[in-house]
Design a protein around this motif. Structure first.
Motif, PDB file in Angstrom:
ATOM      1  N   ARG A  23       0.850  -1.187   0.000  1.00 37.51           N
ATOM      2  CA  ARG A  23       0.000   0.000   0.000  1.00 37.51           C
ATOM      3  C   ARG A  23       0.885   1.237   0.000  1.00 37.51           C
ATOM      4  O   ARG A  23       1.849   1.320   0.748  1.00 37.51           O
ATOM      5  CB  ARG A  23      -0.894   0.022   1.238  1.00 37.51           C
ATOM      6  CG  ARG A  23      -1.823   1.220   1.263  1.00 37.51           C
ATOM      7  CD  ARG A  23      -2.350   1.515   2.638  1.00 37.51           C
ATOM      8  NE  ARG A  23      -3.285   0.517   3.099  1.00 37.51           N
ATOM      9  CZ  ARG A  23      -3.000  -0.392   4.043  1.00 37.51           C
ATOM     10  NH1 ARG A  23      -1.814  -0.404   4.607  1.00 37.51           N
ATOM     11  NH2 ARG A  23      -3.890  -1.251   4.423  1.00 37.51           N
ATOM     12  N   LEU A  24       0.556   2.207  -0.832  1.00 33.48           N
ATOM     13  CA  LEU A  24       1.247   3.484  -0.826  1.00 33.48           C
ATOM     14  C   LEU A  24       0.662   4.360   0.277  1.00 33.48           C
ATOM     15  O   LEU A  24      -0.412   4.081   0.809  1.00 33.48           O
ATOM     16  CB  LEU A  24       1.094   4.172  -2.181  1.00 33.48           C
ATOM     17  CG  LEU A  24       1.413   3.331  -3.423  1.00 33.48           C
ATOM     18  CD1 LEU A  24       1.316   4.190  -4.672  1.00 33.48           C
ATOM     19  CD2 LEU A  24       2.789   2.690  -3.320  1.00 33.48           C
ATOM     20  N   ASP A  25       1.375   5.423   0.625  1.00 27.93           N
ATOM     21  CA  ASP A  25       0.851   6.340   1.635  1.00 27.93           C
ATOM     22  C   ASP A  25       1.009   7.773   1.159  1.00 27.93           C
ATOM     23  O   ASP A  25       1.939   8.104   0.424  1.00 27.93           O
ATOM     24  CB  ASP A  25       1.531   6.140   2.993  1.00 27.93           C
ATOM     25  CG  ASP A  25       3.027   6.381   2.962  1.00 27.93           C
ATOM     26  OD1 ASP A  25       3.432   7.558   2.885  1.00 27.93           O
ATOM     27  OD2 ASP A  25       3.801   5.404   3.043  1.00 27.93           O
ATOM     28  N   VAL A  35       2.531  15.067   0.498  1.00 26.47           N
ATOM     29  CA  VAL A  35       3.618  14.089   0.493  1.00 26.47           C
ATOM     30  C   VAL A  35       3.078  12.759  -0.013  1.00 26.47           C
ATOM     31  O   VAL A  35       1.994  12.330   0.388  1.00 26.47           O
ATOM     32  CB  VAL A  35       4.194  13.902   1.907  1.00 26.47           C
ATOM     33  CG1 VAL A  35       5.286  12.826   1.926  1.00 26.47           C
ATOM     34  CG2 VAL A  35       4.741  15.224   2.441  1.00 26.47           C
ATOM     35  N   VAL A  36       3.808  12.097  -0.903  1.00 22.65           N
ATOM     36  CA  VAL A  36       3.487  10.738  -1.340  1.00 22.65           C
ATOM     37  C   VAL A  36       4.734   9.889  -1.177  1.00 22.65           C
ATOM     38  O   VAL A  36       5.793  10.218  -1.714  1.00 22.65           O
ATOM     39  CB  VAL A  36       2.980  10.695  -2.796  1.00 22.65           C
ATOM     40  CG1 VAL A  36       2.784   9.248  -3.249  1.00 22.65           C
ATOM     41  CG2 VAL A  36       1.669  11.452  -2.931  1.00 22.65           C
ATOM     42  N   ILE A  73      -3.702  10.380   4.695  1.00 29.09           N
ATOM     43  CA  ILE A  73      -4.009  11.148   5.904  1.00 29.09           C
ATOM     44  C   ILE A  73      -4.100  12.605   5.488  1.00 29.09           C
ATOM     45  O   ILE A  73      -3.121  13.183   5.024  1.00 29.09           O
ATOM     46  CB  ILE A  73      -2.932  10.953   6.980  1.00 29.09           C
ATOM     47  CG1 ILE A  73      -2.937   9.500   7.468  1.00 29.09           C
ATOM     48  CG2 ILE A  73      -3.159  11.911   8.158  1.00 29.09           C
ATOM     49  CD1 ILE A  73      -1.828   9.179   8.456  1.00 29.09           C
ATOM     50  N   ASP A  74      -5.277  13.177   5.628  1.00 30.59           N
ATOM     51  CA  ASP A  74      -5.523  14.554   5.173  1.00 30.59           C
ATOM     52  C   ASP A  74      -5.853  15.408   6.388  1.00 30.59           C
ATOM     53  O   ASP A  74      -6.961  15.375   6.916  1.00 30.59           O
ATOM     54  CB  ASP A  74      -6.678  14.570   4.177  1.00 30.59           C
ATOM     55  CG  ASP A  74      -6.846  15.932   3.512  1.00 30.59           C
ATOM     56  OD1 ASP A  74      -6.295  16.924   4.035  1.00 30.59           O
ATOM     57  OD2 ASP A  74      -7.539  16.007   2.471  1.00 30.59           O
ATOM     58  N   ARG A  75      -4.876  16.196   6.844  1.00 32.62           N
ATOM     59  CA  ARG A  75      -5.065  17.024   8.027  1.00 32.62           C
ATOM     60  C   ARG A  75      -5.889  18.287   7.736  1.00 32.62           C
ATOM     61  O   ARG A  75      -6.318  18.952   8.668  1.00 32.62           O
ATOM     62  CB  ARG A  75      -3.708  17.406   8.625  1.00 32.62           C
ATOM     63  CG  ARG A  75      -3.090  16.304   9.475  1.00 32.62           C
ATOM     64  CD  ARG A  75      -3.916  16.054  10.695  1.00 32.62           C
ATOM     65  NE  ARG A  75      -3.431  14.919  11.490  1.00 32.62           N
ATOM     66  CZ  ARG A  75      -4.100  14.413  12.515  1.00 32.62           C
ATOM     67  NH1 ARG A  75      -5.270  14.921  12.845  1.00 32.62           N
ATOM     68  NH2 ARG A  75      -3.626  13.406  13.193  1.00 32.62           N
ATOM     69  N   THR A  76      -6.118  18.606   6.458  1.00 31.91           N
ATOM     70  CA  THR A  76      -6.951  19.761   6.162  1.00 31.91           C
ATOM     71  C   THR A  76      -8.405  19.499   6.521  1.00 31.91           C
ATOM     72  O   THR A  76      -9.171  20.432   6.775  1.00 31.91           O
ATOM     73  CB  THR A  76      -6.863  20.161   4.680  1.00 31.91           C
ATOM     74  OG1 THR A  76      -7.397  19.105   3.864  1.00 31.91           O
ATOM     75  CG2 THR A  76      -5.428  20.450   4.280  1.00 31.91           C
ATOM     76  N   VAL A  77      -8.804  18.223   6.529  1.00 31.62           N
ATOM     77  CA  VAL A  77     -10.175  17.856   6.897  1.00 31.62           C
ATOM     78  C   VAL A  77     -10.203  16.877   8.073  1.00 31.62           C
ATOM     79  O   VAL A  77     -11.250  16.341   8.408  1.00 31.62           O
ATOM     80  CB  VAL A  77     -10.935  17.257   5.693  1.00 31.62           C
ATOM     81  CG1 VAL A  77     -11.169  18.303   4.621  1.00 31.62           C
ATOM     82  CG2 VAL A  77     -10.191  16.060   5.115  1.00 31.62           C
ATOM     83  N   ALA A 139       8.648  14.934   8.104  1.00 24.37           N
ATOM     84  CA  ALA A 139       8.679  14.302   9.423  1.00 24.37           C
ATOM     85  C   ALA A 139       7.263  14.087   9.958  1.00 24.37           C
ATOM     86  O   ALA A 139       6.965  13.043  10.551  1.00 24.37           O
ATOM     87  CB  ALA A 139       9.484  15.150  10.399  1.00 24.37           C
ATOM     88  N   SER A 140       6.386  15.059   9.747  1.00 22.97           N
ATOM     89  CA  SER A 140       4.995  14.909  10.185  1.00 22.97           C
ATOM     90  C   SER A 140       4.322  13.758   9.461  1.00 22.97           C
ATOM     91  O   SER A 140       3.599  12.958  10.066  1.00 22.97           O
ATOM     92  CB  SER A 140       4.220  16.205   9.938  1.00 22.97           C
ATOM     93  OG  SER A 140       4.758  17.274  10.674  1.00 22.97           O
ATOM     94  N   ALA A 141       4.549  13.669   8.147  1.00 22.52           N
ATOM     95  CA  ALA A 141       3.960  12.580   7.364  1.00 22.52           C
ATOM     96  C   ALA A 141       4.452  11.230   7.855  1.00 22.52           C
ATOM     97  O   ALA A 141       3.672  10.276   8.006  1.00 22.52           O
ATOM     98  CB  ALA A 141       4.289  12.768   5.885  1.00 22.52           C
ATOM     99  N   LEU A 142       5.753  11.131   8.115  1.00 23.05           N
ATOM    100  CA  LEU A 142       6.312   9.873   8.597  1.00 23.05           C
ATOM    101  C   LEU A 142       5.722   9.492   9.945  1.00 23.05           C
ATOM    102  O   LEU A 142       5.293   8.349  10.161  1.00 23.05           O
ATOM    103  CB  LEU A 142       7.836  10.000   8.703  1.00 23.05           C
ATOM    104  CG  LEU A 142       8.565   8.768   9.240  1.00 23.05           C
ATOM    105  CD1 LEU A 142       8.354   7.557   8.341  1.00 23.05           C
ATOM    106  CD2 LEU A 142      10.054   9.059   9.413  1.00 23.05           C
TER     107      LEU A 142
END
Length: 311
Positions: A23-25, A35-36, A73-77, A139-142
């Motif tokens: 699975r990609l993230d 970030v992908v 993971i979408d922190r805008t929503v 770093a946040s994405a990780l």
């Protein structure tokens, strides 16, 4: 510097024969930075993050000639979405129960294809070039994805959070740095007190830069409790740690006024990363994510549709 994601970059491709399916993230920060697979995308103009993510994942699907799963993971929503993207560019969101089966085997396979430590090296490279925004978003994405997969108390999740706290400190966001570092220290005090003193010291270094009296008092009381617990356990062995514990007592006694940190305060960036597994609920100060729902329009695309066209 940002990275354009292309399927010809072997460092970005999952292993073709990997089983179970990799699975990609993807991650969208609150400011829209996207970030992908550990690479910050060049968005260009007003391109929406969801379109950039779908285009990037579709490239993987076309290269592999098979549908690709992705977790966004979408922190805008404040939401996590799980996707299935096909080589023809079509995509749909799926519910949690329709996602790939969970388990250590799948997690290990995913992380073998996209090693967390390789992502840490990329973050450090950005930081060394003073590209602090890129380093912080990566770093946040990780941290977000490791926490989602492994739990907040996992060793790799803790290391990623500590790096994120350090980068927030470097950027001058001392409130966020304190929150992140305190979460690391809180978890460490609960799960491995013998190793907690350096993490409490890093949280203290960030806290010493705060000026809001309410935050100084609230966070300071928690730090003082941690230092007293370490002292009672005979774990304040370093002079620098004893000095920092006293600095917290003194600042609180003086009504929260700033106390200069000791010159020997330890660096906030961790030296390494372990691989222990200890799943746990999300840390208290992580903003909760809404669960996936079917039919999220922003991640649903018909076959052959031009990016940016209406669904």
């Amino acid at each position: 510097m940002t990275h354009s994601l292309t399927p010809r970059d072997e460092g970005n491709l999952p292993a073709l024969g990997a089983a179970p399916l990799i699975r990609l993230d993807a991650y969208v920060a609150e400011d829209g930075s996207t970030v992908v697979n550990g690479h910050l995308l060049e968005m260009g103009g007003m391109r929406p993050p969801n379109e950039a993510i779908l285009d990037a994942v579709a490239m993987f699907a076309r290269t592999l000639g098979a549908p690709v799963a992705a977790t966004v993971i979408d922190r805008t929503v404040q939401q996590v979405a799980r996707l299935r993207v096909h080589p023809d560019g079509s995509s749909r969101t799926i519910a949690d129960e329709d996602d790939l089966p969970p388990g250590h085997e799948r997690t290990a396979a995913e992380e073998a294809a996209f090693p967390p430590l390789a992502r840490v090296e990329r973050i450090i490279q950005h930081a060394q070039r003073e590209e602090l925004h890129a380093a912080f978003v990566l770093a946040s994405a990780l941290r977000e994805h490791l926490t989602l997969r492994r739990g907040a108390e996992d060793e790799l999740s803790l290391e990623a959070r500590a790096i994120e706290a350090y980068l927030a400190y470097k950027r001058g966001d001392h409130m966020l740095s304190t929150v992140l570092a305190l979460t690391v220290a809180r978890i460490r005090c609960r799960t491995d007190l013998d190793r907690a003193a350096p993490d409490v010291a890093r949280a203290t270094a960030a806290w010493q830069r705060l000026w809001d009296e309410g935050q100084v008092a609230t966070r300071g009381q928690e730090l003082l409790h941690m230092w007293e617990r370490l002292s009672a356990a005979g774990l304040l062995r370093e002079p620098a740690h004893r000095a920092m514990a006293q600095a917290v007592r003194s600042r609180l006694a003086q009504g929260g006024r700033s106390v200069p940190p000791p010159a020997s305060a330890p660096a906030a960036l961790p030296a390494g990363a372990g691989a222990a597994r200890s799943p746990a609920p999300v840390a208290p100060e992580d903003k909760p994510l809404k669960p996936t729902r079917r039919g999220l329009r922003r991640f649903t695309r018909r076959a052959g549709r031009t990016p940016g066209a209406p669904a």
